[in-house]
Structures are given as C-alpha cells and as structure tokens.
Enzyme design. Structure first.
Site, PDB file in Angstrom:
ATOM      1  N   GLU A 222      -0.482  -9.269  -1.450  1.00 17.33           N
ATOM      2  CA  GLU A 222      -1.923  -9.566  -1.370  1.00 17.33           C
ATOM      3  C   GLU A 222      -2.568  -9.504  -2.760  1.00 17.33           C
ATOM      4  OE1 GLU A 222      -2.376  -6.670   1.870  1.00 17.33           O
ATOM      5  OE2 GLU A 222      -3.423  -8.233   2.992  1.00 17.33           O
TER       6      GLU A 222
ATOM      7  N   ALA B  45       0.860  -1.180   0.000  1.00 19.43           N
ATOM      8  CA  ALA B  45       0.000   0.000   0.000  1.00 19.43           C
ATOM      9  C   ALA B  45       0.898   1.232   0.000  1.00 19.43           C
ATOM     10  CB  ALA B  45      -0.871  -0.018   1.250  1.00 19.43           C
TER      11      ALA B  45
ATOM     12  N   GLU C 164       3.863  -5.816   7.097  1.00 21.08           N
ATOM     13  CA  GLU C 164       3.018  -4.820   7.764  1.00 21.08           C
ATOM     14  C   GLU C 164       3.339  -4.669   9.245  1.00 21.08           C
ATOM     15  OE1 GLU C 164       1.991  -6.957   5.505  1.00 21.08           O
ATOM     16  OE2 GLU C 164       0.507  -6.049   4.163  1.00 21.08           O
TER      17      GLU C 164
ATOM     18  N   GLY D 119       0.510  -5.197   0.627  1.00 21.49           N
ATOM     19  CA  GLY D 119      -0.597  -5.171  -0.326  1.00 21.49           C
ATOM     20  C   GLY D 119      -0.181  -5.702  -1.689  1.00 21.49           C
TER      21      GLY D 119
HETATM   22  C1  3H9 Z   1       0.376  -2.506   3.339  1.00 21.09           C
HETATM   23  O1  3H9 Z   1       0.661  -2.928   2.252  1.00 21.09           O
HETATM   24  C2  3H9 Z   1      -0.973  -2.658   3.977  1.00 21.09           C
HETATM   25  C3  3H9 Z   1      -1.855  -3.634   3.266  1.00 21.09           C
HETATM   26  O2  3H9 Z   1      -1.709  -4.925   3.819  1.00 21.09           O
HETATM   27  C4  3H9 Z   1      -3.312  -3.285   3.438  1.00 21.09           C
HETATM   28  C5  3H9 Z   1      -3.781  -2.016   2.875  1.00 21.09           C
HETATM   29  C6  3H9 Z   1      -5.261  -1.838   2.953  1.00 21.09           C
HETATM   30  N1  3H9 Z   1       4.616   3.452   0.159  1.00 21.09           N
HETATM   31  O3  3H9 Z   1      13.278   1.793   0.976  1.00 21.09           O
HETATM   32  P1  3H9 Z   1      13.748   2.535  -0.196  1.00 21.09           P
HETATM   33  C7  3H9 Z   1       9.439   4.870  -0.890  1.00 21.09           C
HETATM   34  S1  3H9 Z   1       1.510  -1.660   4.276  1.00 21.09           S
HETATM   35  C8  3H9 Z   1       5.107   4.655  -0.128  1.00 21.09           C
HETATM   36  O4  3H9 Z   1      14.769   3.584   0.011  1.00 21.09           O
HETATM   37  P2  3H9 Z   1      14.917   0.124  -1.266  1.00 21.09           P
HETATM   38  C9  3H9 Z   1      10.468   5.219   0.160  1.00 21.09           C
HETATM   39  O5  3H9 Z   1       9.925   6.098   1.115  1.00 21.09           O
HETATM   40  C10 3H9 Z   1       2.955  -1.579   3.247  1.00 21.09           C
HETATM   41  N2  3H9 Z   1       6.402   4.894  -0.375  1.00 21.09           N
HETATM   42  O6  3H9 Z   1      14.234   1.564  -1.364  1.00 21.09           O
HETATM   43  C11 3H9 Z   1      11.534   5.859  -0.690  1.00 21.09           C
HETATM   44  O7  3H9 Z   1      11.111   7.180  -0.982  1.00 21.09           O
HETATM   45  P3  3H9 Z   1      12.171   8.357  -1.141  1.00 21.09           P
HETATM   46  C12 3H9 Z   1       3.700  -2.858   3.243  1.00 21.09           C
HETATM   47  C13 3H9 Z   1       7.237   3.860  -0.306  1.00 21.09           C
HETATM   48  O8  3H9 Z   1      15.207  -0.274  -2.643  1.00 21.09           O
HETATM   49  C14 3H9 Z   1      11.482   5.049  -1.982  1.00 21.09           C
HETATM   50  O9  3H9 Z   1      10.187   4.442  -2.007  1.00 21.09           O
HETATM   51  N3  3H9 Z   1       4.912  -2.700   2.488  1.00 21.09           N
HETATM   52  C15 3H9 Z   1       6.796   2.571   0.004  1.00 21.09           C
HETATM   53  O10 3H9 Z   1      16.012   0.146  -0.242  1.00 21.09           O
HETATM   54  C16 3H9 Z   1      12.529   3.973  -2.052  1.00 21.09           C
HETATM   55  O11 3H9 Z   1      12.457   3.170  -0.869  1.00 21.09           O
HETATM   56  C17 3H9 Z   1       6.064  -2.316   3.060  1.00 21.09           C
HETATM   57  O12 3H9 Z   1       6.120  -2.097   4.250  1.00 21.09           O
HETATM   58  C18 3H9 Z   1       5.417   2.382   0.239  1.00 21.09           C
HETATM   59  N4  3H9 Z   1       4.901   1.180   0.510  1.00 21.09           N
HETATM   60  O13 3H9 Z   1      13.803  -0.836  -0.674  1.00 21.09           O
HETATM   61  C19 3H9 Z   1       7.252  -2.177   2.159  1.00 21.09           C
HETATM   62  N5  3H9 Z   1       7.852   1.728   0.015  1.00 21.09           N
HETATM   63  O14 3H9 Z   1      13.037   7.956  -2.293  1.00 21.09           O
HETATM   64  C20 3H9 Z   1       8.001  -0.916   2.461  1.00 21.09           C
HETATM   65  C21 3H9 Z   1       8.923   2.465  -0.301  1.00 21.09           C
HETATM   66  O15 3H9 Z   1      11.331   9.546  -1.349  1.00 21.09           O
HETATM   67  N6  3H9 Z   1       9.107  -0.688   1.562  1.00 21.09           N
HETATM   68  N7  3H9 Z   1       8.562   3.763  -0.491  1.00 21.09           N
HETATM   69  O16 3H9 Z   1      12.915   8.356   0.161  1.00 21.09           O
HETATM   70  C22 3H9 Z   1      10.279  -1.362   1.653  1.00 21.09           C
HETATM   71  O17 3H9 Z   1      10.463  -2.254   2.455  1.00 21.09           O
HETATM   72  C23 3H9 Z   1      11.397  -0.921   0.754  1.00 21.09           C
HETATM   73  O18 3H9 Z   1      11.097   0.380   0.320  1.00 21.09           O
HETATM   74  C24 3H9 Z   1      11.608  -1.801  -0.504  1.00 21.09           C
HETATM   75  C25 3H9 Z   1      12.655  -1.119  -1.410  1.00 21.09           C
HETATM   76  C26 3H9 Z   1      12.141  -3.161  -0.054  1.00 21.09           C
HETATM   77  C27 3H9 Z   1      10.341  -1.961  -1.278  1.00 21.09           C
END
Ligand code: 3H9
Length: 681
Positions: A91, A49, A111, A88
């Site tokens: 999902e 998400a 999450e 998500g």
């Molecule tokens: C969810 O999904 C809830 C659902 O179950 C239900 C919903 C109803 N959203 O980490 P990085 C940005 S909860 C918005 O440096 P990497 C991050 O801020 C979500 N922005 O890169 C950064 O921005 P900036 C569950 C996001 O390559 C840029 O992307 N998912 C999101 O080291 C690069 O990120 C997670 O918790 C996001 N979801 O790692 C996954 N994700 O450049 C969270 C990232 O402006 N994300 N950004 O600073 C991660 O774990 C890592 O970002 C990922 C990439 C592994 C994907």
C-alpha cells in the site's frame, strides 16, 4: 532517498510510520530535492503493518494518513521494491507515484490470511490500477505476485534490468520529474460488469466458509467501482476496523505467530550442528510410505523405498510414479522436474541397499512388535550417525528406541495423510533423542515445506492423544442418541473441516479399531468407542468397504445417512443401558471441543508440548481445526478459562470424573483469570 530500516522485515511500526511521514514532508519542502525514492534496507521491502501492534491501542501517525501524505507529495515518488512488498508495504508502494521492482521481488496483499482486508487504501487503489477482477483475485487469495506478472498486470511500472535496483530507481525518479506525480486516486477504475462481484462470491464460497473478511473485500472493491475515492476509503476503514476487532482476526494472528514460534524449541540451541540430510530411505511402501517418499523427492532429496514384499513394493513404486504424473498434469511440476525427481528414486527389498543413507523413515504397519523388528534390523545395518525415524502415530518412541544401541539417533516423524499434502509434521522427541537429531528433523520439515512441531513422547503424542478426547465424546453422543450426520453437521457449521464420523470413514474404522486393540491403557468403560468398534467388527470399515458410519454408493465418496447404523446404535445403547435423548447443538460443540481442551491442558501440564501455541499449530494443520479460531487452546482462551472451567466442572457432575476431571492448568488458570497463552509449567 528515504530508506526504511526496521529488521527483520521492515514492518510499519510506529517509528517507521513517523519516519516516513517526517522525511516525505522534509523532501517535499526541500527546494533542492526534485524527486524521491523510497527503498528498504535488509532482506525485503516493507512486509506490512506491524502485526504485533494490532490488538493494542493504535499509535499515531496512522498508516492511511502517512500513505495519503506520500501520495500528495508534489514531487514524483518512486518505490524501489526488493524482496516482498506485502500488505501495508504494498500500500505504501501504491501511494508512491511509480514502482520499480527487482526481477526476484513480489508484491501482494495477504491481509485476508490474518482475517483482515487491506486497510490503508489498498482496496481502493489496486482496482484503479489493475481493474476490479484482478485486484479482487490478489486480495482474496492473499498470494504474492511475482514482479514479471505484476508488470503485466500494471501493478508495477518497471522491472529492473540489473541487480542495481537503487541506481535504476534513481534514474526512474529523474525521468519522472518532467511527467510529475501520477496519483492513483485520480484514476478511474476500468469499467466492469457488475455481475463479477456475485460471480466472485460464488467462486470463493467453499474456500472461505465461515470467514468475514473476504465478503468485506468484495464490498470494498464494489464501492471502488461505483463511488468517489474518499467514500471508498471511509468504507474500507470501517470494514478494516471491524475485521481487526473480530475474534477471527485474533485467531488468525495467533496462528501466524504460533507457527513461527514452533520452530524455536526450548532447550535446542540455535547453533547446534545438524546432521547431513541429502538421502532418505523409506521403509514400507504402503500409502503412507509412498506419500512420504514422494514428499521427499519433491523436496529434492534422494529417496530409496524399501519393502520386503515385492508386490507391495511394486504398488508403492507405481503410486510414486502416478503422483509425479498427476503433479505434471495439474501443472504443479514440470515434465523435466518429474523426470529429474524419478532419477533420484530407487527401490529395493534389501536393507543392505539403504545402509549409507542419512535418514531412515520407517512407515510399516502400526504394530509395536513389527516396528521393533524393523528397528532391530536397522540398528545392525544402517551407518552410524544416520537418523532413525519412525512414522508411528501413537506408539512409544522410547520403546522403539530401546531395541537399538543408539537411542540418541531415534526420533518420531509423524506425517499426516496424504503425506505429500498435509502441512503438519509432529516431531517426537524420545527421552534420549539427540538435540542435533531434533534440529535436523526441523530442517527436514522446512525442506519438505511442512511445519514441524516438536513434541514429547506419550501415547498419541499431541494430535492423536487429543483426538481421543474429541472422538470419545462424539462416540458417547452417538450412543446417547445423536446421529452421525447431526454431529458432523454441527461441527462443520462450527468450522471443522470435516465431521468426526466422516473422517472415521475416510481413514478407515478398522485402522482405529486395530490401534485400540494394541492399547493396554484403555479406560474401563464399555461405552468407550463402542459404536466405532461395533461397526468395524461387522465389516463396516468406511469408504473403502462402501459402508461405515455412513453408506456410500458405488464410486461415490458422498456420505449418506444409513438407517441400519441408526438401528445398530439404538440396539447397542439399549444393551449398555444408555438412555437416548435429543442433544442440543451447543452441547455437541462443548463436549467435543472441551474434550480437546481438557486433554490439551494435560499435555501442557506434563510438558509434552512446551507452549499452548504448539498444541494449536498441531490441531490447525493436522486435524482441520478452523484456523480462524486459532486452535483449541486459543479458542478456550477467547471463551475465557473461567467459563470453560465452570462448564468442565458441570460435565464432571453430569458425566462423572473419569473424563472430566479438570487438569491442574485449567483449574489454576480458570480460577485466577489466566490464559493458556501465558502458561508456564
Ligand atoms: C497489514 O499490512 C494491514 C494493512 O493493510 C493496514 C494497516 C492499517 N509484523 O515469516 P518469517 C516477523 S497486515 C510483525 O519467519 P520469512 C515474524 O514474526 C500485514 N512481525 O520470515 C518473524 O519474527 P521472529 C500484512 C512480522 O522470511 C520474523 O518477522 N503483511 C511481520 O519466512 C521473520 O518472519 C503480512 O501479512 C509483520 N508484518 O517470511 C506479511 N512479518 O523472528 C506477514 C513478519 O521473532 N509476513 N514478522 O519469529 C510474512 O508473510 C513473512 O514474514 C515474510 C517473510 C514473507 C515477510
């Protein structure tokens, strides 16, 4: 083919949800379409998400509805996964009827790290697919699972044989036409022993202390095993919304963004040319030096360890060898990896042997005169262009740099003990430190798997300077009659990883004692750290001497309350004229935590940290501050700065202005409805 394209990580923003819904409906209606592939452009499959949308009014279409629509599609839908399908994103993949992934891909439900639970049917679909126990493990750890393992578990159906994921996904979709959609909602959860839920609760209790979402995840999975799919979905939805609205999730989401923001340092351009970073010399073979050397070796760097004392050097070398052996034993590194690491390692007593390295990290005893001596030698010996770093935890980088002819090369790299484990690296920029040196240091932190936070130069920088505010109140309350074990328990119950008195014993009361003797700016207050000083003076150094704030039985690290300490404190309080009383828990929390906040506000006022989030990252990663409270500054924001300001003013009336004069940012923000989060100096 439906391709999501929402850089950088294809988060499920409103427009993505809308697009997915629109095109799945279109494909479902389209008579020429027999099967559908959902894939992503860019570096990864959907990473979840859009976390930035959380906390704002929700926008339609909602993700659970989009997901239900994908699953109900009459034609087989295949998810083609590369990078990471997270939250998500996974999902969405679970709503698809089949899943194929590149060998390098991973799937996961992280999450829990955001104080949430999978809120778009993950808690109901994953147990149906891979069983309750495995599903809980994935959701409770939040760790991604590599494609091969995901295949073994049954979380995906295929791992692509080639790099051409799309071609293989299309063939998979074509093959699936005959079988038709396989909908997870129609599957039964494999039978489980209902005992596993309580067993899981016990297993995770220590790790998830204070958190609400892990328990709700277990409840969701429990319901998945004994109720209809729709009932489970309803329960999941309510539990998700409860988590989303909680201060815990707010704190953890703040932590997520703050940790990504620290890498973007005001004044340091993105394209600054960095210095080379292949070889490191560590000066000083004590626990800290050896830990730093091991951390660098583990990151693939060449390391030379230098100490002019041969016995000390031998001990340091042994520590490093032992750390490698322990790593192998715990399965953290392979035997060949350890051998290879040790090949990149050498030791010496001679500065000439380290003359050509890229980075020197000095980790000698915390004394200005010794550090100045070392830097004088380094300046004469080390090649031009190398970075000269000091691991000082308190001393002035500018004073150290002034002993060299190259202050632009000098920087502070403040590691936390144990250096190979703790994630924080305070990068201390002196008045003359070059931008390229700062940028290279940030890269070093990343290489070491650490979070580098760039801070300005002052006594104790961000972390240890604030620690004085926190520790000071602990020490004063000891004199005022609160027992060490009482204060520790109150703060641990509040969420701190350890209480300040147990930490003091772990670090060694003599260490802080010696640092205070080096300081010339201590407040004129006989009560200041008096209890710690008194114990250190009487040879009670903490764990290493079997007694400190607490008593330790031989071979045990368990702190036991010591009546002798209580008597010593009582006597000292009497001598100093401090009246003893019962101190309520709330006061313990407020004095310690607001002690931190006040110092943090001063740090912002002086520009030592550019943003309050940077202060929070330091405290969450280096000092055991509960992540779910988002760090001290964010915590103050959630309490409301008007309330914090009011309480600090009350403390000023009660305890005097020496420690409780509210700094300008707290006063201004506290009287204007502001937050530290929006503070601009
Ligand atoms: C969810 O999904 C809830 C659902 O179950 C239900 C919903 C109803 N959203 O980490 P990085 C940005 S909860 C918005 O440096 P990497 C991050 O801020 C979500 N922005 O890169 C950064 O921005 P900036 C569950 C996001 O390559 C840029 O992307 N998912 C999101 O080291 C690069 O990120 C997670 O918790 C996001 N979801 O790692 C996954 N994700 O450049 C969270 C990232 O402006 N994300 N950004 O600073 C991660 O774990 C890592 O970002 C990922 C990439 C592994 C994907």
């Amino acid at each position: 083919m439906i391709t999501v394209n929402n850089p950088p990580v294809n988060a499920l923003s409103q427009s993505v949800r809308e697009g997915l819904k629109k095109f799945i409906e279109k494909a479902d209606r389209d008579r020429d379409c027999r099967a559908i592939v959902i894939s992503c452009a860019g570096r990864t499959f959907i990473a979840g998400a859009d976390i930035k949308e959380f906390g704002k009014p929700p926008l339609q279409p909602y993700l659970p509805d989009v997901i239900a629509r994908i699953e109900s599609c009459e034609k087989p839908v295949v998810a083609a996964i590369h990078g990471t399908a997270l939250g998500g994103g996974f999902e969405v993949a679970l709503a698809c009827h089949y899943r194929i992934a590149l060998n390098t891909a991973a799937v996961g439900l992280p999450e829990v790290h955001l104080g949430l639970l999978p809120g778009a049917s993950g808690t109901q679909r994953l147990p149906r697919l891979i069983g309750a126990r495995q599903a809980m493990e994935i959701m409770l750890s939040g760790n991604p699972v590599r494609a091969k393992r995901a295949l073994e578990l049954g979380a995906i159906d295929r791992v692509a044989d080639s790099e051409d994921l799309l071609a293989e996904a299309i063939s998979f979709a074509e093959e699936s036409v005959a079988a038709g959609p396989r909908r997870i909602r129609e599957l039964e959860v494999p039978a489980v022993d209902p005992q596993i839920f309580d067993a899981m609760r016990k297993e995770i209790a220590a790790k998830t202390r204070g958190l609400m979402s892990p328990e709700l995840i277990i409840q969701c999975v429990e319901i998945a095993t004994n109720s209809a799919f729709d009932e489970g979905i309803e329960f999941e939805r309510e539990a998700f919304l409860e988590c989303l609205a909680s201060p815990q999730s707010d704190g953890l989401r703040h932590a997520f963004f703050a940790e990504r923001q620290v890498g973007k340092v005001p004044g340091i351009a993105k394209n600054v040319v960095e210095r080379s970073l292949d070889s490191v010399a560590v000066i000083g073979a004590g626990t800290m030096g050896a830990g730093i050397a091991y951390a660098c070796l583990s990151a693939g760097l060449g390391v030379r360890l230098l100490d002019n004392d041969s016995e000390g050097l031998a001990r340091g070398v042994k520590t490093i060898q032992d750390l490698f052996s322990a790593g192998v034993q715990r399965g953290k590194i392979s035997e060949s990896g350890a051998r290879e690491g040790l090949k990149r390692f050498s030791s010496s007593q001679n500065y000439e042997d380290i003359a050509d390295v890229d980075v020197v990290i000095e980790a000698v005893f915390e004394s200005m005169s010794i550090k100045k001596e070392v830097f004088g030698v380094l300046d004469n010996v080390i090649r031009p262009g190398a970075i000269l770093a000091t691991n000082t935890s308190t001393l002035s980088i500018d004073d150290i740099a002034a002993t060299t002819r190259r202050p632009e090369d000098v920087i502070g790299l403040h590691f936390f003990s144990p250096a190979h484990i703790m994630r924080l690296l305070e990068i201390v920029r002196g008045a003359n430190t070059g931008n390229d040196v700062v940028a290279t240091s940030l890269s070093l932190a990343r290489k070491l798997g650490k979070i580098g936070v760039v801070v300005g130069n002052c006594f104790g920088f961000v972390g240890n300077r604030m620690l004085y505010g926190y520790g000071r109140e602990n020490q004063l309350m000891l004199l005022e009659g609160a027992a060490p074990e009482y204060i520790d328990q109150v703060l641990v119950d509040w969420g701190m990883a350890m209480g300040p008195n147990a930490v003091g014993d772990l670090a060694g009361l003599d260490v802080g004692y010696k640092v205070r003797r080096e300081r010339t700016d201590l407040p004129d207050d006989p009560r200041f750290y008096r209890v710690a000083d008194m114990l250190a003076e009487s040879g009670r150094y903490g764990q290493k001497s079997g007694k400190g704030m607490y008593l330790y039985e031989k071979g045990s690290r368990k702190p036991l309350p010591d009546p002798d300490v209580a008597a010593m404190i009582r006597q000292e309080a009497k001598r100093l004229g401090v009246e003893q009383r019962e101190i309520p828990e709330q006061e313990v929390i407020e004095r310690c935590i607001y002690g931190l906040v006040v110092e943090g506000a001063r740090i912002l006022e002086e520009g030592i940290a550019p943003r309050s989030g940077d202060v929070d990252v330091v405290w969450m990663n280096g000092y055991g501050f509960p992540r779910y409270r988002g760090g001290p500054m964010h915590y103050a924001d959630t309490i409301g700065l008007d309330k914090v300001f009011e309480r600090v003013c009350e403390f000023r009336e009660r305890f005097g202005p020496m420690y409780w004069e509210p700094p300008e940012p707290l006063q201004t923000l506290g009287t204007s409805g502001g937050t530290f989060d929006g503070y601009v100096r």
